[in-house]
Design a protein around this motif. Sequence first.
Motif, PDB file in Angstrom:
ATOM      1  N   UNK A   9      36.654 -13.365  18.693  1.00  0.00           N
ATOM      2  CA  UNK A   9      35.280 -13.367  18.367  1.00  0.00           C
ATOM      3  C   UNK A   9      34.695 -11.830  18.667  1.00  0.00           C
ATOM      4  N   UNK A  10      35.263 -11.176  19.882  1.00  0.00           N
ATOM      5  CA  UNK A  10      34.643  -9.814  20.267  1.00  0.00           C
ATOM      6  C   UNK A  10      35.033  -8.950  19.200  1.00  0.00           C
ATOM      7  N   UNK A  11      34.093  -8.112  18.772  1.00  0.00           N
ATOM      8  CA  UNK A  11      34.323  -6.918  17.892  1.00  0.00           C
ATOM      9  C   UNK A  11      35.081  -6.035  18.376  1.00  0.00           C
ATOM     10  N   UNK A  12      35.255  -5.786  19.432  1.00  0.00           N
ATOM     11  CA  UNK A  12      36.267  -4.815  20.009  1.00  0.00           C
ATOM     12  C   UNK A  12      37.640  -5.356  20.086  1.00  0.00           C
ATOM     13  N   UNK A  13      37.940  -6.515  19.903  1.00  0.00           N
ATOM     14  CA  UNK A  13      39.177  -7.405  19.908  1.00  0.00           C
ATOM     15  C   UNK A  13      39.679  -7.469  21.532  1.00  0.00           C
ATOM     16  N   UNK A  17      29.299 -16.515  40.848  1.00  0.00           N
ATOM     17  CA  UNK A  17      27.931 -17.270  40.437  1.00  0.00           C
ATOM     18  C   UNK A  17      27.388 -16.479  39.288  1.00  0.00           C
ATOM     19  N   UNK A  18      27.850 -15.092  39.292  1.00  0.00           N
ATOM     20  CA  UNK A  18      27.415 -14.116  38.206  1.00  0.00           C
ATOM     21  C   UNK A  18      28.531 -13.708  37.491  1.00  0.00           C
ATOM     22  N   UNK A  19      28.322 -13.156  36.325  1.00  0.00           N
ATOM     23  CA  UNK A  19      28.757 -12.485  35.116  1.00  0.00           C
ATOM     24  C   UNK A  19      28.259 -11.418  34.376  1.00  0.00           C
ATOM     25  N   UNK A  20      29.011 -10.717  33.855  1.00  0.00           N
ATOM     26  CA  UNK A  20      28.362  -9.543  32.869  1.00  0.00           C
ATOM     27  C   UNK A  20      27.752 -10.449  31.863  1.00  0.00           C
ATOM     28  N   UNK A  21      26.441  -9.464  31.090  1.00  0.00           N
ATOM     29  CA  UNK A  21      25.962 -10.085  29.995  1.00  0.00           C
ATOM     30  C   UNK A  21      26.833 -10.498  28.827  1.00  0.00           C
ATOM     31  N   UNK A  22      27.810  -9.442  28.812  1.00  0.00           N
ATOM     32  CA  UNK A  22      28.933  -9.345  27.738  1.00  0.00           C
ATOM     33  C   UNK A  22      29.904 -10.549  28.007  1.00  0.00           C
ATOM     34  N   UNK A  23      30.271 -10.986  29.002  1.00  0.00           N
ATOM     35  CA  UNK A  23      31.110 -12.021  29.244  1.00  0.00           C
ATOM     36  C   UNK A  23      30.140 -13.272  29.019  1.00  0.00           C
ATOM     37  N   UNK A  24      29.149 -13.376  29.370  1.00  0.00           N
ATOM     38  CA  UNK A  24      28.221 -14.648  29.158  1.00  0.00           C
ATOM     39  C   UNK A  24      28.105 -14.863  27.524  1.00  0.00           C
ATOM     40  N   UNK A  25      27.951 -13.503  26.749  1.00  0.00           N
ATOM     41  CA  UNK A  25      27.787 -13.695  25.449  1.00  0.00           C
ATOM     42  C   UNK A  25      29.046 -14.135  24.819  1.00  0.00           C
ATOM     43  N   UNK A  26      30.082 -13.567  25.253  1.00  0.00           N
ATOM     44  CA  UNK A  26      31.172 -13.990  24.592  1.00  0.00           C
ATOM     45  C   UNK A  26      31.545 -15.640  24.635  1.00  0.00           C
ATOM     46  N   UNK A  27      31.502 -15.844  25.950  1.00  0.00           N
ATOM     47  CA  UNK A  27      31.663 -17.536  26.296  1.00  0.00           C
ATOM     48  C   UNK A  27      30.836 -18.301  25.592  1.00  0.00           C
TER      49      UNK A  27
END
Length: 151
Positions: free
Chosen positions: A18-22, A42-52
């Motif tokens: 689902x990642x546009x960059x693949x 306990x934290x992650x990047x915004x990108x990781x949260x969106x992908x999950x």
Amino acid sequence: MKAAGMGVELLAARTKTIDPTGEGLSSSYVGFIVGGGKTARETCSDRAAQLIAAALGQEIGTFFEDAVFTLDKSPSTRRTETRLSSSALPDRLIDQAELSRFLRKSMSWIDAQIQEAKDRGELWPGLHYVGRSRRFDPVAVLEGQRLQRSA
């Protein structure tokens, strides 16, 4: 993950589709985020949260909490004054180690941010030099981060 019938490996593979960059997320990173052991984060990047969240077909707010501090107007004074509504902010200058813990970022990340600002000919928001020591105004640092995100 259980409701979606996915394990760590399958969830990581789904983020790649689902990642546009693949690129997606590695299974070890997914394991750090969703795990509960010593290495769990306990934290992650915004990108990781969106992908999950997208891989599980859910809204991001279902699984992740946004760490945003909002500014509001103070009703206690006549003049307009802003203050952070979070009581977690110290009302004094703090050192780099304390800022690192507060932001949940590494000290090397802070060093890199300061260097990038210096390369642009700017002073990193909230940075003060006391002799040869760095001190940080947490309110100014958060405001600078907010402005940087909105740019």
